[in-house]
Write an enzyme that holds these catalytic residues in place. Sequence first.
Site, PDB file in Angstrom:
ATOM      1  N   TYR A 169      38.310  -0.864  -9.273  1.00 36.17           N
ATOM      2  CA  TYR A 169      37.002  -0.803 -10.285  1.00 36.17           C
ATOM      3  C   TYR A 169      37.358  -1.019 -11.558  1.00 36.17           C
ATOM      4  O   TYR A 169      36.908  -1.857 -12.222  1.00 36.17           O
ATOM      5  CB  TYR A 169      36.151  -0.105  -9.646  1.00 36.17           C
ATOM      6  CG  TYR A 169      34.752   0.163 -10.590  1.00 36.17           C
ATOM      7  CD1 TYR A 169      33.846  -0.741 -10.358  1.00 36.17           C
ATOM      8  CD2 TYR A 169      34.556   1.053 -11.590  1.00 36.17           C
ATOM      9  CE1 TYR A 169      32.761  -0.907 -10.944  1.00 36.17           C
ATOM     10  CE2 TYR A 169      33.399   0.812 -12.422  1.00 36.17           C
ATOM     11  CZ  TYR A 169      32.544  -0.145 -12.077  1.00 36.17           C
ATOM     12  OH  TYR A 169      31.464  -0.276 -12.892  1.00 36.17           O
ATOM     13  N   SER A 190      31.897  -2.349 -18.246  1.00 39.65           N
ATOM     14  CA  SER A 190      31.631  -0.736 -18.109  1.00 39.65           C
ATOM     15  C   SER A 190      32.444  -0.113 -19.044  1.00 39.65           C
ATOM     16  O   SER A 190      33.517  -0.830 -19.699  1.00 39.65           O
ATOM     17  CB  SER A 190      32.071  -0.162 -16.865  1.00 39.65           C
ATOM     18  OG  SER A 190      32.429   1.090 -16.509  1.00 39.65           O
TER      19      SER A 190
HETATM   20  N1  LIG Z   1      25.833   2.868 -12.967  1.00 41.32           N
HETATM   21  C1  LIG Z   1      26.782   3.077 -13.452  1.00 41.32           C
HETATM   22  O1  LIG Z   1      27.390   4.205 -13.791  1.00 41.32           O
HETATM   23  C2  LIG Z   1      27.416   1.942 -14.390  1.00 41.32           C
HETATM   24  C3  LIG Z   1      28.253   2.181 -15.324  1.00 41.32           C
HETATM   25  C4  LIG Z   1      28.928   1.170 -15.821  1.00 41.32           C
HETATM   26  C5  LIG Z   1      29.061  -0.284 -15.460  1.00 41.32           C
HETATM   27  N2  LIG Z   1      27.991  -0.376 -14.310  1.00 41.32           N
HETATM   28  C6  LIG Z   1      27.769  -1.663 -13.718  1.00 41.32           C
HETATM   29  O2  LIG Z   1      26.484  -2.208 -13.899  1.00 41.32           O
HETATM   30  C7  LIG Z   1      26.264  -3.196 -12.876  1.00 41.32           C
HETATM   31  C8  LIG Z   1      25.044  -2.743 -12.131  1.00 41.32           C
HETATM   32  O3  LIG Z   1      25.053  -1.924 -11.368  1.00 41.32           O
HETATM   33  P1  LIG Z   1      23.925  -0.660 -11.298  1.00 41.32           P
HETATM   34  O4  LIG Z   1      24.816   0.702 -11.796  1.00 41.32           O
HETATM   35  O5  LIG Z   1      22.650  -1.080 -11.584  1.00 41.32           O
HETATM   36  O6  LIG Z   1      24.280  -0.388  -9.627  1.00 41.32           O
HETATM   37  P2  LIG Z   1      23.237  -0.646  -8.462  1.00 41.32           P
HETATM   38  O7  LIG Z   1      21.919   0.307  -8.584  1.00 41.32           O
HETATM   39  O8  LIG Z   1      24.034  -0.352  -7.107  1.00 41.32           O
HETATM   40  O9  LIG Z   1      22.855  -2.187  -8.517  1.00 41.32           O
HETATM   41  C9  LIG Z   1      23.795  -3.298  -8.061  1.00 41.32           C
HETATM   42  C10 LIG Z   1      23.261  -4.379  -7.916  1.00 41.32           C
HETATM   43  O10 LIG Z   1      24.066  -5.377  -7.448  1.00 41.32           O
HETATM   44  C11 LIG Z   1      23.736  -5.957  -6.356  1.00 41.32           C
HETATM   45  N3  LIG Z   1      24.704  -6.004  -5.341  1.00 41.32           N
HETATM   46  C12 LIG Z   1      25.597  -5.543  -4.941  1.00 41.32           C
HETATM   47  N4  LIG Z   1      26.606  -5.901  -3.917  1.00 41.32           N
HETATM   48  C13 LIG Z   1      26.248  -7.436  -3.845  1.00 41.32           C
HETATM   49  C14 LIG Z   1      26.554  -8.474  -3.226  1.00 41.32           C
HETATM   50  N5  LIG Z   1      27.577  -8.453  -2.370  1.00 41.32           N
HETATM   51  N6  LIG Z   1      25.884  -9.636  -3.272  1.00 41.32           N
HETATM   52  C15 LIG Z   1      24.969  -9.791  -4.185  1.00 41.32           C
HETATM   53  N7  LIG Z   1      24.289  -8.693  -4.940  1.00 41.32           N
HETATM   54  C16 LIG Z   1      25.078  -7.506  -4.926  1.00 41.32           C
HETATM   55  C17 LIG Z   1      22.629  -4.980  -5.497  1.00 41.32           C
HETATM   56  O11 LIG Z   1      21.673  -5.771  -4.701  1.00 41.32           O
HETATM   57  P3  LIG Z   1      21.841  -5.786  -3.241  1.00 41.32           P
HETATM   58  O12 LIG Z   1      22.304  -4.495  -2.681  1.00 41.32           O
HETATM   59  O13 LIG Z   1      20.612  -5.683  -2.762  1.00 41.32           O
HETATM   60  O14 LIG Z   1      22.456  -6.788  -2.646  1.00 41.32           O
HETATM   61  C18 LIG Z   1      21.957  -4.413  -6.895  1.00 41.32           C
HETATM   62  O15 LIG Z   1      21.182  -5.232  -7.100  1.00 41.32           O
HETATM   63  C19 LIG Z   1      27.425  -3.124 -12.198  1.00 41.32           C
HETATM   64  O16 LIG Z   1      28.362  -4.394 -12.272  1.00 41.32           O
HETATM   65  C20 LIG Z   1      28.048  -1.795 -12.196  1.00 41.32           C
HETATM   66  O17 LIG Z   1      29.715  -2.052 -12.251  1.00 41.32           O
HETATM   67  C21 LIG Z   1      27.254   0.646 -13.817  1.00 41.32           C
END
Ligand SMILES: NC(=O)c1ccc[n+]([C@@H]2O[C@H](COP(=O)([O-])OP(=O)(O)OC[C@H]3O[C@@H](n4cnc5c(N)ncnc54)[C@H](OP(=O)(O)O)[C@@H]3O)[C@@H](O)[C@H]2O)c1
Length: 262
Positions: free
Chosen positions: A154, A141
């Site tokens: 985080y 991130s």
């Molecule tokens: N959105 C942002 O602004 C942003 C910015 C920078 C970085 N990121 C990073 O991008 C990555 C993806 O996040 P996203 O934004 O796409 O968020 P998201 O829509 O909440 O997706 C998160 C994914 O991780 C899975 N997950 C969460 N907890 C889990 C667990 N205990 N076991 C297995 N799978 C799990 C969720 O699936 P289930 O709930 O089905 O398990 C979901 O598929 C993350 O590493 C996040 O830190 C996001």
Amino acid sequence: MPDRKTALITGASSGIGLELARIFARENHHLVLVARSADKLRQLAAELEKAHGTRSLILAVDLTEPGASAYVLDQTTRADVTVDVLVNNAGFGQYGPFAQSDLEECLRQIQLNVTTLTHLTRLYLPGMIERGSGRVLNVASTAAFQAGPLMAVYYATKAYVLHFSEAIANELQGSGVTVTCLCPGPTTTEFHKRANMMNSRLLQFGSMDARTVAEDGYRALMSGKPVVISGFKNWLLAQSVRFSPRQMVTAVARKLQETRSQ
Ligand SMILES: NC(=O)c1ccc[n+]([C@@H]2O[C@H](COP(=O)([O-])OP(=O)(O)OC[C@H]3O[C@@H](n4cnc5c(N)ncnc54)[C@H](OP(=O)(O)O)[C@@H]3O)[C@@H](O)[C@H]2O)c1
């Protein structure tokens, strides 16, 4: 699955991981889809089979469980799937002052964002090195570039992901295996709702869409780039902190993290 390469994607049920799955399928990969939501993974697998003839192995598993990484390796081995591309994308954040945070949630965050990512990488790298080819995409991130008051754990986990990825990318030079770290800024996914930070000032400045972020990650991965920051504004912000006093950077990060009413 002999004719196409296979990508294993954690967190494929939503957001950036789901878009990455769609891109890998479009680009002629079979998939191993990992997350807790079995129904969403099954739905995605059906969509991608219909659109691209993609074969998917679905692993519905909670990756915060200590035995989860070994289970994932065991399942891919039993299914005789060679993982050519490992995408460590699953992650979550938790909003609020550290001293009042839910300790169990903090530890689960470290387990998923740091420990599982490290564990899966360590388990799949030897095979890639032996085959002289492989790619790893770790999702960090822009939080990785400075401390983040109100999301202290985080931000620290993402700093780990960035530094860990850069270090092993260097170690693996000449091995045929590349490591890429994707650093998205605010992106429209389930992330902010799950982190309970929908009122954070950070979101006032706009979010990128998950598809664009995933395309940036895929392109960087395929060209073997060690680090990619998605979006010019995010790139600029990440560069600016390098030349500013650390305390000032932390204070600005705090302002951005605060809710609009603070
Ligand atoms: N959105 C942002 O602004 C942003 C910015 C920078 C970085 N990121 C990073 O991008 C990555 C993806 O996040 P996203 O934004 O796409 O968020 P998201 O829509 O909440 O997706 C998160 C994914 O991780 C899975 N997950 C969460 N907890 C889990 C667990 N205990 N076991 C297995 N799978 C799990 C969720 O699936 P289930 O709930 O089905 O398990 C979901 O598929 C993350 O590493 C996040 O830190 C996001």
